[in-house]
Design a protein around this motif. Structure first.
Motif, PDB file in Angstrom:
ATOM      1  N   VAL A 149       0.861  -0.030  -6.337  1.00 46.48           N
ATOM      2  CA  VAL A 149       1.618   0.688  -5.306  1.00 46.48           C
ATOM      3  C   VAL A 149       0.893   0.591  -3.966  1.00 46.48           C
ATOM      4  N   LYS A 150      -0.423   0.762  -3.986  1.00 50.98           N
ATOM      5  CA  LYS A 150      -1.184   0.664  -2.737  1.00 50.98           C
ATOM      6  C   LYS A 150      -1.235  -0.775  -2.223  1.00 50.98           C
ATOM      7  N   ALA A 151      -1.385  -1.722  -3.151  1.00 49.18           N
ATOM      8  CA  ALA A 151      -1.439  -3.133  -2.742  1.00 49.18           C
ATOM      9  C   ALA A 151      -0.104  -3.620  -2.214  1.00 49.18           C
ATOM     10  N   SER A 152       0.988  -2.933  -2.579  1.00 50.06           N
ATOM     11  CA  SER A 152       2.308  -3.360  -2.099  1.00 50.06           C
ATOM     12  C   SER A 152       2.423  -3.262  -0.584  1.00 50.06           C
ATOM     13  N   SER A 153       1.504  -2.547   0.051  1.00 54.15           N
ATOM     14  CA  SER A 153       1.524  -2.471   1.516  1.00 54.15           C
ATOM     15  C   SER A 153       1.334  -3.855   2.145  1.00 54.15           C
ATOM     16  N   LEU A 154       0.738  -4.782   1.386  1.00 52.69           N
ATOM     17  CA  LEU A 154       0.500  -6.127   1.918  1.00 52.69           C
ATOM     18  C   LEU A 154       1.767  -6.949   2.037  1.00 52.69           C
ATOM     19  N   ILE A 155       2.840  -6.550   1.319  1.00 50.75           N
ATOM     20  CA  ILE A 155       4.058  -7.368   1.369  1.00 50.75           C
ATOM     21  C   ILE A 155       4.742  -7.259   2.725  1.00 50.75           C
ATOM     22  N   SER A 156       4.265  -6.377   3.576  1.00 54.04           N
ATOM     23  CA  SER A 156       4.826  -6.298   4.922  1.00 54.04           C
ATOM     24  C   SER A 156       4.605  -7.591   5.693  1.00 54.04           C
ATOM     25  N   VAL A 157       3.617  -8.405   5.281  1.00 53.79           N
ATOM     26  CA  VAL A 157       3.323  -9.643   6.015  1.00 53.79           C
ATOM     27  C   VAL A 157       4.435 -10.675   5.860  1.00 53.79           C
ATOM     28  N   VAL A 158       5.299 -10.533   4.850  1.00 56.02           N
ATOM     29  CA  VAL A 158       6.406 -11.472   4.692  1.00 56.02           C
ATOM     30  C   VAL A 158       7.714 -10.868   5.196  1.00 56.02           C
ATOM     31  N   GLY A 159       7.608  -9.779   5.962  1.00 51.11           N
ATOM     32  CA  GLY A 159       8.772  -9.249   6.657  1.00 51.11           C
ATOM     33  C   GLY A 159       9.591  -8.227   5.908  1.00 51.11           C
ATOM     34  N   ILE A 160       9.086  -7.711   4.797  1.00 58.10           N
ATOM     35  CA  ILE A 160       9.844  -6.716   4.034  1.00 58.10           C
ATOM     36  C   ILE A 160       9.591  -5.327   4.619  1.00 58.10           C
ATOM     37  N   LEU A 161      10.665  -4.583   4.797  1.00 58.49           N
ATOM     38  CA  LEU A 161      10.544  -3.241   5.365  1.00 58.49           C
ATOM     39  C   LEU A 161      10.180  -2.256   4.258  1.00 58.49           C
ATOM     40  N   GLU A 162       8.882  -2.227   3.939  1.00 58.64           N
ATOM     41  CA  GLU A 162       8.395  -1.218   2.996  1.00 58.64           C
ATOM     42  C   GLU A 162       7.684  -0.137   3.799  1.00 58.64           C
ATOM     43  N   LEU A 163       7.005   0.765   3.115  1.00 60.97           N
ATOM     44  CA  LEU A 163       6.487   1.965   3.766  1.00 60.97           C
ATOM     45  C   LEU A 163       5.515   1.660   4.903  1.00 60.97           C
ATOM     46  N   THR A 164       4.576   0.762   4.663  1.00 61.36           N
ATOM     47  CA  THR A 164       3.577   0.466   5.705  1.00 61.36           C
ATOM     48  C   THR A 164       4.219  -0.189   6.920  1.00 61.36           C
ATOM     49  N   ARG A 165       5.136  -1.120   6.688  1.00 61.96           N
ATOM     50  CA  ARG A 165       5.806  -1.783   7.815  1.00 61.96           C
ATOM     51  C   ARG A 165       6.658  -0.785   8.603  1.00 61.96           C
TER      52      ARG A 165
END
Length: 204
Positions: A149-165
């Protein structure tokens, strides 16, 4: 309070994407982790290489390779698919090691009795080894789920609008990074506390 009232709805919506992608990645990791763990036990080269690669290469680099390098090979993946698949493949390497540790807890006497009863290796795996391992390794699996769950913050680099992005976008538009990231951290904390409660056997 005005900031929270304005920023919370889009952040919760983005948190839903984080939960969905993380859940799919964790489920994929569990499903793939079983055959990989069996392969590692048998010292299969493909399984050992898989675990070494996905545990040795940072998740951020894996995401970059999946999203930016694969198109050069003619494989053009949607951002959400690349992110979810990469998260699941990475999770599988860690789950395989957790499952392999759970297999070690199965007593040899029980396995020998199962063989004497005529059970096939597949039946022994599905009916004896895997259920015992899953029960014993639940805290470790929940811990890995929290890390995912914490590592999923990295998927913002491919343009996905998740929590960190979402927090990044709100911080950029409001010029208030501190409350934006504080609220983001509080939502992550709430999600992971629910997972920790489940690990302790309490209903979430």
């Amino acid at each position: 309070m005005d900031f929270i009232a304005e920023a919370l709805p889009p952040m919760l919506w983005a948190a839903g994407n984080t939960v969905w992608i993380s859940a799919v990645g964790i489920a994929l990791g569990l499903v793939l982790g079983v055959p990989i763990a069996v392969g590692c036990e048998a010292r299969r080269a493909w399984a050992l290489t898989y675990v070494s690669f996905f545990r040795g290469v940072p998740l951020l680099i894996q995401l970059m390779l999946a999203y930016y390098a694969l198109p050069f090979l003619g494989i053009d993946l949607p951002a959400w698919f690349a992110a979810t698949a990469t998260l699941g493949l990475c999770c599988a390497a860690y789950m395989a090691e957790i499952i392999r540790g759970g297999f070690a807890l199965v007593q040899k006497g029980g396995l020998e009795a199962a063989r004497l009863l005529g059970l096939t290796p597949r039946q022994i795996l599905l009916r004896i080894r895997l259920p015992i391992a899953l029960q014993a390794m639940r805290p470790a699996v929940i811990n890995e789920a929290i890390l995912i769950v914490k590592a999923s913050s990295l998927i913002s680099v491919v343009g996905i609008l998740e929590l960190t992005r979402s927090a990044q976008a709100i911080a950029s538009s409001t010029f208030e990074p501190l409350p934006a990231y504080a609220l983001c951290g509080a939502i992550y904390l709430a999600m992971n506390l629910l997972l920790m409660m489940f690990a302790r056997g309490r209903p979430a």
